[in-house]
Design a protein around this motif. Structure first.
Motif: not given
Length: 130
Positions: A67-68, A71, A87, A92, A95-96, A99
Motif C-alpha cells: 500500500a505504501h 500510494a 493509505l 495507514l 501516513a495519509a 502526505q
C-alpha cells in the motif's frame, strides 16, 4: 482509451508483465505477482491496487508495504486523493495524514487525524501542525 485497453508507452512490455503477474497470482505466488504489478514502469492504478490485494494474501505487513509503494506511485502520478484513500483503507492513516501535511493540506490532515487515527497517532499528527 489506450491506457484502459492496456496501451500506453510500453504496452507490449506492460501487457507481458501484467500477464506474468496474473499467472503468478493464479499459481499462488502472490508476492511475485504483487512485485511485478507494483514495479513495472508502465503500470496503471488498477495494477497498483491489484498488487496491494495480492500482497494482502501474503501478510498484513506485505499488504502495508505494498500500500505504501502503490500510494507512492499514485502520488508520483498526481493522485493525492487516491493515495490518501488507499493509505487509510490499509490502516495507514498516519501516513495519509503526513502526505496531506507535506502538501500543505493541514485542515484536511487534521480532519483525517480526528476521524481515523488513534489518540497517540492523532497527537503526533496535530503536533506537526503546531
Amino acid at each position: 482509451a489506450a491506457a484502459a485497453a492496456g496501451g500506453g508507452g510500453d504496452s507490449g512490455g506492460l501487457s507481458m508483465a501484467r500477464r506474468a503477474a496474473h499467472q503468478l497470482i493464479g499459481a499462488g505466488s502472490y508476492a511475485g505477482g504483487s512485485d511485478l504489478l507494483l514495479g513495472h514502469s508502465g503500470a496503471e492504478e488498477s495494477d497498483w491496487l491489484l498488487g496491494v490485494v495480492a500482497a494482502g494474501a501474503v501478510s498484513r505487513e506485505a499488504a502495508a508495504a505494498a500500500a505504501h509503494r502503490a500510494a507512492g506511485r499514485m502520488l508520483e502520478a498526481g493522485k493525492l486523493t487516491e493515495a490518501v484513500a488507499l493509505l487509510c483503507a490499509a490502516g495507514l492513516g498516519g501516513a495519509a495524514a503526513e502526505q496531506l501535511q507535506l502538501r500543505g493540506k493541514w485542515e484536511e490532515a487534521a480532519v483525517l487525524a480526528q476521524a481515523c487515527l488513534s489518540p497517540k497517532e492523532r497527537a503526533g499528527a496535530l503536533r506537526r501542525w503546531a
